[in-house]
Motif scaffolding. Structure first.
Motif, mmCIF file in Angstrom:
data_model
loop_
_atom_site.group_PDB
_atom_site.id
_atom_site.type_symbol
_atom_site.label_atom_id
_atom_site.label_comp_id
_atom_site.label_asym_id
_atom_site.label_seq_id
_atom_site.Cartn_x
_atom_site.Cartn_y
_atom_site.Cartn_z
ATOM 1 N N LEU A 139 10.626 3.413 1.077
ATOM 2 C CA LEU A 139 10.312 3.742 -0.255
ATOM 3 C C LEU A 139 11.480 3.532 -1.106
ATOM 4 N N LYS A 140 12.658 3.893 -0.597
ATOM 5 C CA LYS A 140 13.977 3.889 -1.211
ATOM 6 C C LYS A 140 14.249 2.482 -1.546
ATOM 7 N N LYS A 161 0.793 -1.262 0.081
ATOM 8 C CA LYS A 161 0.166 0.067 0.041
ATOM 9 C C LYS A 161 0.942 1.266 0.116
ATOM 10 N N LEU A 162 1.974 1.313 0.818
ATOM 11 C CA LEU A 162 2.814 2.410 0.729
ATOM 12 C C LEU A 162 3.487 2.680 -0.587
ATOM 13 N N GLN A 163 3.910 1.548 -1.059
ATOM 14 C CA GLN A 163 4.619 2.003 -2.314
ATOM 15 C C GLN A 163 3.726 2.216 -3.389
ATOM 16 N N LEU A 164 2.527 1.917 -3.334
ATOM 17 C CA LEU A 164 1.241 2.054 -4.307
ATOM 18 C C LEU A 164 0.878 3.418 -4.393
ATOM 19 N N ALA A 165 0.913 3.992 -2.912
ATOM 20 C CA ALA A 165 0.651 5.234 -2.613
ATOM 21 C C ALA A 165 1.594 6.329 -3.084
ATOM 22 N N ALA A 166 2.974 5.830 -3.109
ATOM 23 C CA ALA A 166 4.030 6.673 -3.588
ATOM 24 C C ALA A 166 4.038 6.935 -5.160
ATOM 25 N N VAL A 167 3.585 5.663 -5.755
ATOM 26 C CA VAL A 167 3.734 5.809 -7.253
ATOM 27 C C VAL A 167 2.345 6.483 -7.552
ATOM 28 N N GLU A 168 1.496 6.559 -6.950
ATOM 29 C CA GLU A 168 0.256 7.390 -7.326
ATOM 30 C C GLU A 168 0.476 8.939 -6.973
ATOM 31 N N ALA A 169 1.097 9.255 -5.901
ATOM 32 C CA ALA A 169 1.616 10.569 -5.452
ATOM 33 C C ALA A 169 2.344 11.049 -6.864
#
Length: 92
Positions: free
Chosen positions: A69-70, A32-40
Motif C-alpha cells: 500500500l505504501k 483490488k488491495l489498493q482499492l480496498a484501502a481507499v474504500e476503507a
C-alpha cells in the motif's frame, strides 16, 4: 477515487470506482488491495469505522500489505493518509 475518499463521500467513490472499472478493467482487476484501502479510508471519513475494519479483514493474510500500500499510494498527494488509515485500522 482518492478525492472522493478524502471527503467521505461514498456515493462519489462508488461512481469513480465504476468509471475506473469501465475505463481500465485490467488495471482495476489488479488493484483490488489498493482499492480496498481507499474504500476503507472513505468509510472512516464517513464515520463508518466498523465497516472499514470489517473490509480490511479480507486482507489480513495477504503478504506485505502495508508495504504494498505504501509503495502504491506514496506517489499521490494525500496517499499517505490511505496507508496510515489502514495501519490504524489493523490495530483496532
Amino acid at each position: 477515487m482518492l478525492a472522493a475518499a478524502e471527503t467521505g463521500d461514498l456515493a462519489k467513490l462508488e461512481e469513480a470506482s465504476r468509471k475506473a472499472q469501465e475505463t481500465l478493467p485490467k488495471e482495476f482487476a489488479t488493484r483490488k488491495l489498493q482499492l480496498a484501502a481507499v474504500e476503507a479510508f472513505a468509510l472512516v471519513k464517513a464515520g463508518k469505522r466498523d465497516q472499514a475494519i470489517e473490509l480490511i479483514q479480507n486482507w489480513k493474510d495477504t503478504d506485505r500489505v502495508e508495504g504494498r500500500l505504501k509503495s502504491y499510494w506514496k506517489v499521490y498527494p494525500g496517499g499517505s493518509d490511505v496507508w496510515t488509515n489502514w495501519t490504524d485500522l489493523t490495530r483496532h
